[in-house]
Motif scaffolding. Sequence first.
Motif, PDB file in Angstrom:
ATOM      1  N   THR A 288       0.914  -1.236  -0.084  1.00 10.10           N
ATOM      2  CA  THR A 288      -0.023   0.147  -0.037  1.00 10.10           C
ATOM      3  C   THR A 288       0.899   1.234   0.015  1.00 10.10           C
ATOM      4  OG1 THR A 288      -1.125  -1.286   1.754  1.00 10.10           O
ATOM      5  CG2 THR A 288      -2.307   0.686   0.963  1.00 10.10           C
ATOM      6  N   ALA A 289       2.184   1.180  -0.087  1.00  7.45           N
ATOM      7  CA  ALA A 289       2.996   2.245  -0.233  1.00  7.45           C
ATOM      8  C   ALA A 289       2.693   3.280  -1.627  1.00  7.45           C
ATOM      9  CB  ALA A 289       4.377   1.972  -0.202  1.00  7.45           C
ATOM     10  N   GLY A 290       2.193   2.529  -2.476  1.00  8.64           N
ATOM     11  CA  GLY A 290       1.778   3.100  -3.571  1.00  8.64           C
ATOM     12  C   GLY A 290       0.843   4.499  -3.366  1.00  8.64           C
ATOM     13  N   ILE A 291      -0.334   4.131  -2.374  1.00  6.41           N
ATOM     14  CA  ILE A 291      -1.287   4.803  -2.226  1.00  6.41           C
ATOM     15  C   ILE A 291      -0.633   5.857  -1.072  1.00  6.41           C
ATOM     16  CG2 ILE A 291      -3.462   4.966  -1.112  1.00  6.41           C
ATOM     17  CD1 ILE A 291      -4.129   2.381  -1.851  1.00  6.41           C
ATOM     18  N   GLY A 292      -0.044   5.372  -0.125  1.00  6.30           N
ATOM     19  CA  GLY A 292       0.508   6.074   0.925  1.00  6.30           C
ATOM     20  C   GLY A 292       1.303   7.265   0.452  1.00  6.30           C
TER      21      GLY A 292
END
Lengths: 290, 377, 241
Positions: free
Chosen positions: B50-54
Amino acid sequence: MNIIPQIVANSLIAGSIYALIALGFNLVYGATRFVNMVPGALAAIGGYTVFFLFNRLGLNIYFSVIAGVVVAGFFGYLSDRLVFRKLRSHKASNLVSFVASLGIFTMLQALISILFTSQFQSVLSVTENPKTYQILGATFTWVQGLIFITSIAAFVSLALILKKTSFGKAVRAVSDDEEVSKIIGINTNRLISWIFFIGSCLIGLSGIFIGFDIGINPTMGLFIILEGATASIIGGIGNVYGGFLGAFLLGFVENFGILKIPGEWKPAIAFGLLILFLIFKPEGIMNKKK
Amino acid sequence: MSKTVKIVIWLVVIVIVIAIGASLSKKGSNPDTGTGPIKIGFIGPLTGDTAGIGENVRAAVEVARDEINAAGGVNKRQVEVIFEDGQCDPKAAANAGNKLVSVDKVVAIIGGLCSSETLAVAPIAEQAKVPLISDASTNPKITDAGDYIFRFVPSDLFQGKFDAEYIMNTMKKSKVGILYCLSDWCTGIKDVFKQNFASSGTVVDEEGYQQDARDLRSQITKIKAAKPDVIYFLGYSEASIVGLKQLQELGVKTPIFGGDAWDDVKIAEGAGKAANGAMFSVTASSKYPQSFIDAMTVKKADKELNNYSGRGYDILKVLADIIGRVGVDSTKIKDELYKVKDYQGIGDTYTLDAKGDLATANYSVKKFQDSKIVLVQ
Amino acid sequence: MNKETLLKIENLHVHYGGVKAVDGVSIEIDEGEIVALMGPNGAGKSTVLKSIFGLAPINAGKILWHEKTIKPVSHEIVKMGLAFVPQGRRVFTHLTIEENLEVGGFVIKDKSLVKNRIAEVMDIFPVLKHKRKNKSGSLSGGEQQMLAVARGLMVDPKVLLLDEPSLGLAPKIVKEVFEKIHEINQKRQTAIMVVEHNIKSLLGIAHRAYVLDKGQVVITENHPKSLMTGDRLEKVFLGKI
């Protein structure tokens, strides 16, 4: 629909990967007799080398795989040459060697995280649908079929080498008694370096296959060690045949186990089997009680 | 013990001692004294799943901060945002929360992003009386997490209901197989979904998996055998990529529907063709203004714009506005947050209810097509 | 009779962390002779043999093979024609009898020669012939000892070192072992150094004998049979010399 054939297929695939790990692990354990954590990082190194060459640089897949295997083997060889051989000559205890291996494992894992981030990566291309096959109601991809065949081939080759060649007999002698092997003229340090190289190649290959089948991330090593150690202990630690057997047994128990147990308990099954065997039959299936 | 081994052990001990010393000597900041920059914290996944979103939300918050500071700041003070990595993990988020509250002494925190992060930080923020405003956490439990806990995204009480109704009424499916991760967000929305789906459909199978599991074949095999006519697949980015690929590998042709965590371009790219046709719900959002898109392009974050980036931006803007009116006292900020009504941000129009939740929710449906995300309705 | 001295140990000192295990020992073995090396426990007998093979650290002194000083590198010694059968049998338990012998001939490049040697040593030890495909871990103590000696003979050594071959064996088997040692010496002219604790029967087949105590040679005897009577040996073991 009968899901048994699919579960059998899943078990065989999981078992094939565990078998490669166990083969490499047992080879090295037989010669050195301490629990070595470095293979966990070596599997990741194999997977990431392929990822770097194939995904990032766009090089040919066969070349990348061979390079991945060799790089993993090389790092395994280095760990012996630089660290474990010295510990052996100082007659370090198994505990010290284990701690050293833990340090090397942590360092290598951290290095991979720094170079590649801790993100989970896919290795194979996603623009084409993978070719799948159906046998007796079970579906599997061509990569999974390849993993299975390679695993069997690796086992057969290794068994033949150990049984028939003089190198193989020397390996078995060293794992029985390193000191006497020296006395009869075997250069045990050099042999053990070869054992590290070959065992590490197998483990690197397992990491590459996991990368193809699922994906890679820097901490995949812990999973590798857990499954590999469990398969080896169940089958009989240090016993090449035992490790192969234990690997498939583990694959089957894990996959058939979740028929009744919720899927998220799968890792617990490996742990559970491990503890069961450590309590009741620590020598494993193929080894005789000392 | 040989000399080499002794030396190695001593080196390790020395390194550990230095590390401990360095971290202890880091000076704790002073509480806000009315001068110097106004400190606001941010917690979200900057690494890992989820780092892409973060990372995208982080970029949006930076855009908001830069705009505020360029216009002179708040009460003639610059705004400083301290970004901490929650890793979509309760432990990491709790550590981040503790640091922001006790060491940096921030006046408010934007975050967490994952529900597990928010639920972990909530007690810390509540005890320290520091307002925590989430940009993306939708788990229903957050509603009652505390007086100082807010969110600019609707609770999954809405989303679970929407998903159930969409599947039943629009997709006209009645037999669902649920594949869900064992995190707060997944289990929360799954429970709401089940309650709403029971009215006219059946759950034929339900399989959980650990958030960090990367092999879902066993679960998929079981779901496939139960013969659902739709699969409700809840997961964060990494497991979803793997799951979508494995669904295809195992020959599952059933339609797939997911939740708002799928609004991540990384999933579309990572799963490729395997994701084609899979749909998911997201909170409806207006089109982002061009000025925002341009600012994000400068930060090279325009490709991964998602639903939550705008909300992160909006939260910082709202905080700046509130602080400008009532100052940096956390309790006053908290009281003003409850009064947010019909605030038109770039991500949504916000009205907070008495519990710090959004009072209403609108959802859209998107789908994956050819490694991209497209709007369905 | 002018016999060549094959192996000579000159003023050997081995110190194990403060303990003087070998404290100035000089012994030699000539072509074709059986030399007995005896003494109480801790006298340093095994350490002398181990140091020849680089398995014990040498603090001072020289080891000479055919009058040339050698530096003991463990896996190089056997190539010179010097074989060692260490204490405790130590066969490769997971390997069969046949494989044990094969690996005993590891340094022999010509594999057909290895095959011939295996046949030869099996003639000397017929008991191994019947069980050649069995794993050596399943053999009795006496059979394992025979196998260990046979393995040592695979390189057709000029000198064979045996460390306490009688350890843990019944007297009847010990007698058989010593008969074999005698036979090997007679038929193949192999020089053999046998380390033993206190077996008088060994003195019956030895050409010369040394007695060690506390790391030093206390008796050198060219007529070993004379030690079988009287109490010179007992005095050493009771610490009186």
